[in-house]
Write an enzyme that holds these catalytic residues in place. Structure first.
Site, PDB file in Angstrom:
ATOM      1  N   TYR A   1      10.530  -4.313  -8.105  1.00 18.54           N
ATOM      2  CA  TYR A   1       9.234  -4.152  -8.762  1.00 18.54           C
ATOM      3  C   TYR A   1       8.400  -2.975  -8.265  1.00 18.54           C
ATOM      4  O   TYR A   1       7.928  -2.168  -9.055  1.00 18.54           O
ATOM      5  CB  TYR A   1       8.430  -5.444  -8.585  1.00 18.54           C
ATOM      6  CG  TYR A   1       7.003  -5.398  -9.113  1.00 18.54           C
ATOM      7  CD1 TYR A   1       6.754  -5.503 -10.481  1.00 18.54           C
ATOM      8  CD2 TYR A   1       5.926  -5.248  -8.261  1.00 18.54           C
ATOM      9  CE1 TYR A   1       5.456  -5.461 -10.972  1.00 18.54           C
ATOM     10  CE2 TYR A   1       4.618  -5.211  -8.747  1.00 18.54           C
ATOM     11  CZ  TYR A   1       4.393  -5.313 -10.091  1.00 18.54           C
ATOM     12  OH  TYR A   1       3.111  -5.272 -10.576  1.00 18.54           O
TER      13      TYR A   1
ATOM     14  N   GLY B   1      -1.012   0.798  -4.947  1.00 19.44           N
ATOM     15  CA  GLY B   1      -2.314   0.241  -4.630  1.00 19.44           C
ATOM     16  C   GLY B   1      -3.403   0.841  -5.482  1.00 19.44           C
ATOM     17  O   GLY B   1      -3.497   2.060  -5.602  1.00 19.44           O
TER      18      GLY B   1
ATOM     19  N   ASP C   1      12.011  -8.963 -17.945  1.00 24.37           N
ATOM     20  CA  ASP C   1      11.023  -8.531 -16.956  1.00 24.37           C
ATOM     21  C   ASP C   1      11.719  -8.419 -15.602  1.00 24.37           C
ATOM     22  O   ASP C   1      12.783  -8.998 -15.386  1.00 24.37           O
ATOM     23  CB  ASP C   1       9.856  -9.518 -16.869  1.00 24.37           C
ATOM     24  CG  ASP C   1       8.563  -8.826 -16.425  1.00 24.37           C
ATOM     25  OD1 ASP C   1       8.617  -7.653 -16.012  1.00 24.37           O
ATOM     26  OD2 ASP C   1       7.493  -9.461 -16.507  1.00 24.37           O
ATOM     27  N   ASP C   2      11.074  -7.669 -14.685  1.00 20.04           N
ATOM     28  CA  ASP C   2      11.676  -7.498 -13.366  1.00 20.04           C
ATOM     29  C   ASP C   2      11.646  -8.787 -12.563  1.00 20.04           C
ATOM     30  O   ASP C   2      12.538  -9.070 -11.767  1.00 20.04           O
ATOM     31  CB  ASP C   2      10.967  -6.383 -12.599  1.00 20.04           C
ATOM     32  CG  ASP C   2       9.460  -6.558 -12.586  1.00 20.04           C
ATOM     33  OD1 ASP C   2       8.969  -7.410 -11.831  1.00 20.04           O
ATOM     34  OD2 ASP C   2       8.775  -5.855 -13.344  1.00 20.04           O
TER      35      ASP C   2
ATOM     36  N   CYS D   1       0.847  -1.188   0.000  1.00 22.46           N
ATOM     37  CA  CYS D   1       0.000   0.000   0.000  1.00 22.46           C
ATOM     38  C   CYS D   1       0.883   1.239   0.000  1.00 22.46           C
ATOM     39  O   CYS D   1       2.093   1.160   0.182  1.00 22.46           O
ATOM     40  CB  CYS D   1      -0.912   0.018   1.230  1.00 22.46           C
ATOM     41  SG  CYS D   1      -2.028  -1.400   1.360  1.00 22.46           S
TER      42      CYS D   1
ATOM     43  N   ASN E   1       0.842   0.335   5.870  1.00 20.29           N
ATOM     44  CA  ASN E   1       1.403  -0.456   4.780  1.00 20.29           C
ATOM     45  C   ASN E   1       2.215  -1.585   5.393  1.00 20.29           C
ATOM     46  O   ASN E   1       3.139  -1.341   6.164  1.00 20.29           O
ATOM     47  CB  ASN E   1       2.310   0.419   3.898  1.00 20.29           C
ATOM     48  CG  ASN E   1       3.100  -0.405   2.891  1.00 20.29           C
ATOM     49  OD1 ASN E   1       2.628  -1.411   2.389  1.00 20.29           O
ATOM     50  ND2 ASN E   1       4.315   0.030   2.610  1.00 20.29           N
ATOM     51  N   GLY E   2       1.858  -2.834   5.085  1.00 22.54           N
ATOM     52  CA  GLY E   2       2.616  -3.950   5.602  1.00 22.54           C
ATOM     53  C   GLY E   2       1.724  -5.085   6.060  1.00 22.54           C
ATOM     54  O   GLY E   2       0.561  -5.191   5.660  1.00 22.54           O
TER      55      GLY E   2
END
Length: 508
Positions: free
Chosen positions: A257, A28, A365-366, A2, A101-102
């Site tokens: 990412y 998010g 790609d990552d 988030c 966030n977490g």
């Protein structure tokens, strides 16, 4: 994952919070919310959807106050729907709103303790509400009518003693200001900065430094692991280390990412870390395939572009933009449900035929998580005439779920689960697959800040830095995160239009 933001300003902060959330939108896309405070009242608007859709003019006009917090959310294991939108709120003590966030790895135990010992009711199964109530109960136990900075820091210290996992949060306390806190391992990112105005100094706390840059705030520094930042009602900045044994162990997947490339995290430029990822990948390709026949390197937009450019330059191979992205489709790896993800990949990307036809193409790609996107893109480029399709991942194989706030799928739904690299290549349809080595990935980030002794690399190596993750916990996570359960949760939530909270606005 988030995005969070908190601002103490000298005038209305509604527009600044809105703008900051748009910058953090990549973190998010499921829901967004803002809470402000003025004249003894909280004002709130939160709902499912993108920032631009959640907040209309009539909502912004009601979000009055020179202090506020905001949140953007993507769906995680457990419930979904409007009731899960943040910030959350409790009225005792003082009135506190919090955005988080977490993920708390001991949320189940804490939920039980909050009910049985702390006598607190939780309205959702969100660990963010757990964190809020732990903080609120810690403040209430101090018994202070007018808490000072020392009291705030004491409450944060109690949060760190009780909570385990990765978390960063901002909290708005009625009449007393804004608090930012980061877990003792610093797994989830958090920064703060200042902006000088004619009326006085303003402060901002946020998930990523780029949101400060865009809003004209000067980055002061990262919030240290276990540290709390408090801007009181008079606009005075206080900081304090609140954890007993903090050890900085930031999540390396942020560099791979999630984070924007123009962010600085714990002194590390995300852009430069990704450049080094590409250079490291080139060294591996030179080592294992010195006679490669790659004609062109094409990144899968957007987060792999930097690594792809560095890879092409180091190999002396042409770099081309061969995949065009529809900017109005969300990030597929975090979309709920396999059917939704499969449908969205074709809507999100389209191939430029002349860049592929008759060529040996290396796609970059990552990372590769479920493999859904990778397989469909490989099919797409074969359809437009690619001769051979090679695939490079700027990170190692993702073999383990994340427990600290990134909603990785069930372990069994990870394409690399119990597979060799050759089997993964066959699964996604690549003629050849190369992964980054873990030590090379760590070096790519560590070079930006030699003082960081370790990173959270659990999705790659299965080592969880908090040391409390058991197989029983992982089994429970697996049951909650598999696609079948996620679909059931969203279906159950779709019929619930109620959001219990403070000063709720229209729900449309």
């Amino acid at each position: 994952m988030c995005g969070i933001v908190g601002i103490f300003g000298q005038r209305n902060v509604n527009q600044d919070l809105y703008n900051a959330l748009t910058v953090l939108q990549h973190r998010g896309q499921d829901a967004a919310g803002i809470v402000t405070y003025e004249g003894g009242k909280f004002h709130q608007r939160k709902a499912e959807g993108l920032v631009r859709d959640v907040f209309q003019m009539r909502h912004m006009q009601r979000l009055q106050g020179n202090v506020g917090i905001g949140h953007v959310r993507y769906p995680t294991a457990g419930s979904s729907g409007p009731a899960m939108a943040q910030p959350f709120y409790v009225n005792s003590p003082y009135g506190i709103s919090l955005a988080h966030n977490g993920n708390l790895t001991n949320a189940t135990e804490l939920t039980r303790n909050l009910f049985e010992t702390d006598l607190r009711h939780l309205n959702t199964d969100s660990d963010s509400e757990v964190l809020l109530n732990i903080f609120a109960h810690s403040l209430q136990n101090l018994g202070k009518l007018k808490p000072g900075a020392e009291d705030i820091f004491s409450a944060v210290a109690e949060v760190h003693r009780r909570c385990r996992g990765g978390y960063a949060a901002v909290a708005l306390i009625a009449d007393y200001g804004v608090v930012g806190m980061r877990d003792p391992h610093g797994i989830r990112p958090l920064v703060f900065g200042s902006r000088e105005t004619r009326e006085g100094m303003e402060y901002m706390i946020a998930s990523e430094s780029v949101s400060l840059d865009v809003m004209g705030f000067k980055l002061i520094r990262d919030v240290m692991p276990g540290e709390a930042v408090y801007i009181d009602a008079q606009g005075v900045l206080h900081t304090r280390q609140c954890a007993e044994n903090p050890v900085l162990s930031p999540c390396i997947f942020e560099h791979v990412y999630f984070a924007r490339p123009d962010s600085i995290m714990d002194g590390i430029s995300v852009h430069k870390a990704r450049m080094r990822q590409g250079e490291q990948l080139a060294e591996k390709i030179k080592r294992i395939r010195p006679d490669h026949d790659i004609d062109v390197i094409i990144p899968i937009p957007d987060s792999s572009r930097t690594a792809g450019m560095a890879l092409a330059q180091a190999l002396g191979v042409k770099f081309r933009e061969g995949l065009v992205k529809n900017r109005y489709i969300g990030r597929t790896f975090i979309m709920p449900g396999q059917a939704t993800r499969k449908k969205s990949v074709r809507q999100k990307l389209n191939a430029i035929e002349l860049e592929f036809k008759g060529k040996n193409v290396m796609l970059v790609d990552d990372s590769i998580v479920r493999g859904t996107t990778s397989a469909q893109i490989i099919d797409m480029v074969r359809e437009v005439g690619a001769k051979n399709v090679y695939f490079a991942s700027a990170s190692p194989a993702v073999r383990h779920p994340n427990v600290y706030g990134i909603d990785m799928p069930s372990a069994k739904e990870l394409v690399a689960h119990d597979k060799t690299e050759e089997e993964i290549a066959q699964s996604i349809g690549a003629d050849w697959l190369v992964y980054q080595d873990l030590d090379a990935l760590v070096q790519s980030s560590a070079e930006g800040n030699s003082e960081i002794e370790r990173f959270d690399c659990a999705v790659f190596d299965g080592v969880y830095v908090c040391g409390d993750v058991t197989q029983e916990y992982l089994d429970g996570l697996d049951a909650a995160r598999n696609d079948t359960m996620q679909e059931q949760n969203r279906a159950a939530a779709s019929g619930d239009s109620s959001v219990i909270g403070l000063h709720n606005e229209e729900r449309t």
